[in-house]
Design a protein around this motif. Structure first.
Motif, PDB file in Angstrom:
ATOM      1  N   VAL A   3      57.270  43.680  50.572  1.00  0.00           N
ATOM      2  CA  VAL A   3      56.701  44.124  49.306  1.00  0.00           C
ATOM      3  C   VAL A   3      56.304  45.589  49.427  1.00  0.00           C
ATOM      4  N   THR A   4      56.220  46.244  48.288  1.00  0.00           N
ATOM      5  CA  THR A   4      55.715  47.613  48.231  1.00  0.00           C
ATOM      6  C   THR A   4      54.282  47.579  47.723  1.00  0.00           C
ATOM      7  N   VAL A   5      53.415  48.292  48.409  1.00  0.00           N
ATOM      8  CA  VAL A   5      52.007  48.363  48.022  1.00  0.00           C
ATOM      9  C   VAL A   5      51.705  49.794  47.594  1.00  0.00           C
ATOM     10  N   GLY A   6      51.242  49.968  46.375  1.00  0.00           N
ATOM     11  CA  GLY A   6      50.878  51.288  45.915  1.00  0.00           C
ATOM     12  C   GLY A   6      52.081  52.182  45.698  1.00  0.00           C
ATOM     13  N   ASP A   7      51.919  53.470  46.057  1.00  0.00           N
ATOM     14  CA  ASP A   7      52.937  54.462  45.740  1.00  0.00           C
ATOM     15  C   ASP A   7      54.020  54.585  46.805  1.00  0.00           C
ATOM     16  N   ARG A  91      52.362  29.325  34.329  1.00  0.00           N
ATOM     17  CA  ARG A  91      52.686  27.935  34.022  1.00  0.00           C
ATOM     18  C   ARG A  91      53.925  27.462  34.784  1.00  0.00           C
ATOM     19  N   ASP A  92      54.995  28.237  34.722  1.00  0.00           N
ATOM     20  CA  ASP A  92      56.246  27.833  35.375  1.00  0.00           C
ATOM     21  C   ASP A  92      56.605  28.756  36.536  1.00  0.00           C
ATOM     22  N   GLY A  93      55.692  29.637  36.877  1.00  0.00           N
ATOM     23  CA  GLY A  93      55.975  30.599  37.934  1.00  0.00           C
ATOM     24  C   GLY A  93      55.807  30.010  39.314  1.00  0.00           C
ATOM     25  N   PRO A  94      56.001  30.823  40.331  1.00  0.00           N
ATOM     26  CA  PRO A  94      55.902  30.333  41.710  1.00  0.00           C
ATOM     27  C   PRO A  94      54.464  29.972  42.074  1.00  0.00           C
ATOM     28  N   PRO A  95      54.272  28.965  42.916  1.00  0.00           N
ATOM     29  CA  PRO A  95      52.920  28.634  43.382  1.00  0.00           C
ATOM     30  C   PRO A  95      52.410  29.707  44.334  1.00  0.00           C
ATOM     31  N   THR A  96      51.113  29.705  44.527  1.00  0.00           N
ATOM     32  CA  THR A  96      50.523  30.651  45.477  1.00  0.00           C
ATOM     33  C   THR A  96      50.986  30.337  46.893  1.00  0.00           C
ATOM     34  N   ARG A 142      53.293  35.038  44.205  1.00  0.00           N
ATOM     35  CA  ARG A 142      51.828  35.105  44.241  1.00  0.00           C
ATOM     36  C   ARG A 142      51.416  34.936  45.698  1.00  0.00           C
ATOM     37  N   LEU A 143      50.866  36.000  46.270  1.00  0.00           N
ATOM     38  CA  LEU A 143      50.486  35.991  47.681  1.00  0.00           C
ATOM     39  C   LEU A 143      48.990  35.740  47.796  1.00  0.00           C
ATOM     40  N   GLY A 144      48.622  34.596  48.348  1.00  0.00           N
ATOM     41  CA  GLY A 144      47.214  34.254  48.515  1.00  0.00           C
ATOM     42  C   GLY A 144      46.651  34.930  49.750  1.00  0.00           C
ATOM     43  N   VAL A 145      46.160  36.151  49.589  1.00  0.00           N
ATOM     44  CA  VAL A 145      45.735  36.949  50.738  1.00  0.00           C
ATOM     45  C   VAL A 145      44.302  36.655  51.176  1.00  0.00           C
ATOM     46  N   ALA A 146      43.569  35.869  50.390  1.00  0.00           N
ATOM     47  CA  ALA A 146      42.192  35.473  50.721  1.00  0.00           C
ATOM     48  C   ALA A 146      41.858  34.266  49.857  1.00  0.00           C
ATOM     49  N   PRO A 147      40.787  33.530  50.165  1.00  0.00           N
ATOM     50  CA  PRO A 147      40.423  32.389  49.322  1.00  0.00           C
ATOM     51  C   PRO A 147      40.294  32.787  47.854  1.00  0.00           C
ATOM     52  N   ALA A 148      41.069  32.153  46.993  1.00  0.00           N
ATOM     53  CA  ALA A 148      41.050  32.344  45.538  1.00  0.00           C
ATOM     54  C   ALA A 148      41.600  33.690  45.081  1.00  0.00           C
ATOM     55  N   VAL A 149      42.098  34.526  45.993  1.00  0.00           N
ATOM     56  CA  VAL A 149      42.581  35.865  45.647  1.00  0.00           C
ATOM     57  C   VAL A 149      44.096  35.925  45.845  1.00  0.00           C
ATOM     58  N   ASP A 150      44.814  36.193  44.756  1.00  0.00           N
ATOM     59  CA  ASP A 150      46.269  36.338  44.801  1.00  0.00           C
ATOM     60  C   ASP A 150      46.661  37.772  44.487  1.00  0.00           C
ATOM     61  N   LEU A 151      47.655  38.285  45.210  1.00  0.00           N
ATOM     62  CA  LEU A 151      48.351  39.501  44.802  1.00  0.00           C
ATOM     63  C   LEU A 151      49.547  39.080  43.968  1.00  0.00           C
ATOM     64  N   LEU A 152      49.754  39.739  42.834  1.00  0.00           N
ATOM     65  CA  LEU A 152      50.841  39.407  41.928  1.00  0.00           C
ATOM     66  C   LEU A 152      51.984  40.391  42.148  1.00  0.00           C
ATOM     67  N   VAL A 158      53.608  44.995  44.494  1.00  0.00           N
ATOM     68  CA  VAL A 158      52.316  44.434  44.092  1.00  0.00           C
ATOM     69  C   VAL A 158      51.875  45.155  42.826  1.00  0.00           C
ATOM     70  N   ALA A 159      51.751  44.421  41.736  1.00  0.00           N
ATOM     71  CA  ALA A 159      51.457  45.038  40.447  1.00  0.00           C
ATOM     72  C   ALA A 159      50.294  44.356  39.741  1.00  0.00           C
ATOM     73  N   GLY A 160      49.445  43.688  40.499  1.00  0.00           N
ATOM     74  CA  GLY A 160      48.280  43.059  39.912  1.00  0.00           C
ATOM     75  C   GLY A 160      47.622  42.115  40.892  1.00  0.00           C
ATOM     76  N   TRP A 161      46.519  41.521  40.457  1.00  0.00           N
ATOM     77  CA  TRP A 161      45.796  40.570  41.300  1.00  0.00           C
ATOM     78  C   TRP A 161      45.086  39.554  40.413  1.00  0.00           C
ATOM     79  N   SER A 162      44.739  38.440  41.020  1.00  0.00           N
ATOM     80  CA  SER A 162      44.080  37.362  40.289  1.00  0.00           C
ATOM     81  C   SER A 162      43.001  36.747  41.161  1.00  0.00           C
TER      82      SER A 162
END
Length: 249
Positions: A3-7, A91-96, A142-152, A158-162
């Motif tokens: 993945v690419t992170v940032g610039d 809804r239909d996207g990849p699981p974490t 969706r990369l679960g990089v910490a409890p309850a934290v996903d990188l999108l 990487v273009a977002g987080w949840s």
């Protein structure tokens, strides 16, 4: 997975996600995923890590990698100022997928902040996106990089987080969040508060529009009178009551 992170920083996923409990600092609208417990600890970490951070006038996120192992060390994400009614589609996207990150090389880079966020009425998740054009789209990963934290991840970047169940992690500053699940009322109030402190609604509050002020006062009173989950309610009430004080005239 690459993945690419940032610039332009390239990173590879690993099997070691961060174990830190997220801290959702509502006063400064930042999500902290790190081992330090105060600003001094954050400063000390800088000499041991590389990556992105906020400089004067920048709005970058903190994404720090260990200088020796190149493994992801900590994250601080900031909630953007623009609230939107619709967020990314899960809804239909990849699981974490639980994953860490290892930078391909040591070097400084920039991670511009996200621009829009969504939090539904039940505050089941807080999602922040780099570009409004991603609204309604499913992430590619969706990369679960910490409890309850996903990188999108969209198109390899990487273009977002949840943050799942953001009310659970509510706190003030660097303090650990309260133990136990939040009350249902807290989840409802959090969703309302996030909208109240963000554009476009906060602009109407500052302009003293009657309907915006009615909503503000209803939420302020509900938080002041809430009996259960007082620790989290106090965090929210502190911000909302200050908004009332600053703009009531």
């Amino acid at each position: 997975m690459k993945v690419t992170v940032g610039d332009g920083m390239a990173a590879t996923t690993t099997g070691s996600s961060l174990a830190y409990t997220p801290r959702f600092d509502f006063r400064d609208l930042q999500l902290i995923v790190a081992g330090y417990a105060d600003p001094a600890g954050r400063e000390r970490e800088l000499s041991e890590t590389f990556g992105s951070m906020r400089w004067l006038w920048s709005q970058d996120e903190y994404v720090r990698f260990d200088r020796d192992s190149r493994e992801l060390r900590s994250l601080t994400f900031f909630v953007p100022p623009q609230w939107i009614r619709e967020g990314p589609s899960f809804r239909d996207g990849p699981p974490t997928r639980a994953a860490g990150l290892r930078a391909d090389a040591v070097g400084e880079f920039a991670v511009p902040g996200t621009t829009v966020f969504h939090c539904g009425s039940g505050a089941d998740a807080l999602s922040c996106l780099a570009d409004v054009r991603l609204v309604g789209r499913e992430p590619d990963a969706r990369l679960g990089v910490a409890p309850a934290v996903d990188l999108l991840v969209y198109e390899g970047a990487v273009a977002g987080w949840s943050l799942g169940d953001p009310a659970r992690y509510l706190t003030d500053g660097f303090a650990a969040p309260p133990s136990g699940p939040p009350a249902p009322a807290t989840r409802l109030r959090l969703a309302e508060c996030l909208e109240l402190v963000s554009s476009p609604l906060v602009d109407r509050v500052m302009d003293r529009e009657p309907e915006a002020w009615r909503r503000l006062r209803v939420v302020e009173r509900a938080l002041r009178e809430q009996r259960e989950d007082r620790g989290r309610a106090d965090v929210l009430h502190g911000v909302i009551s200050r908004l009332v004080e600053d703009y009531e005239g």
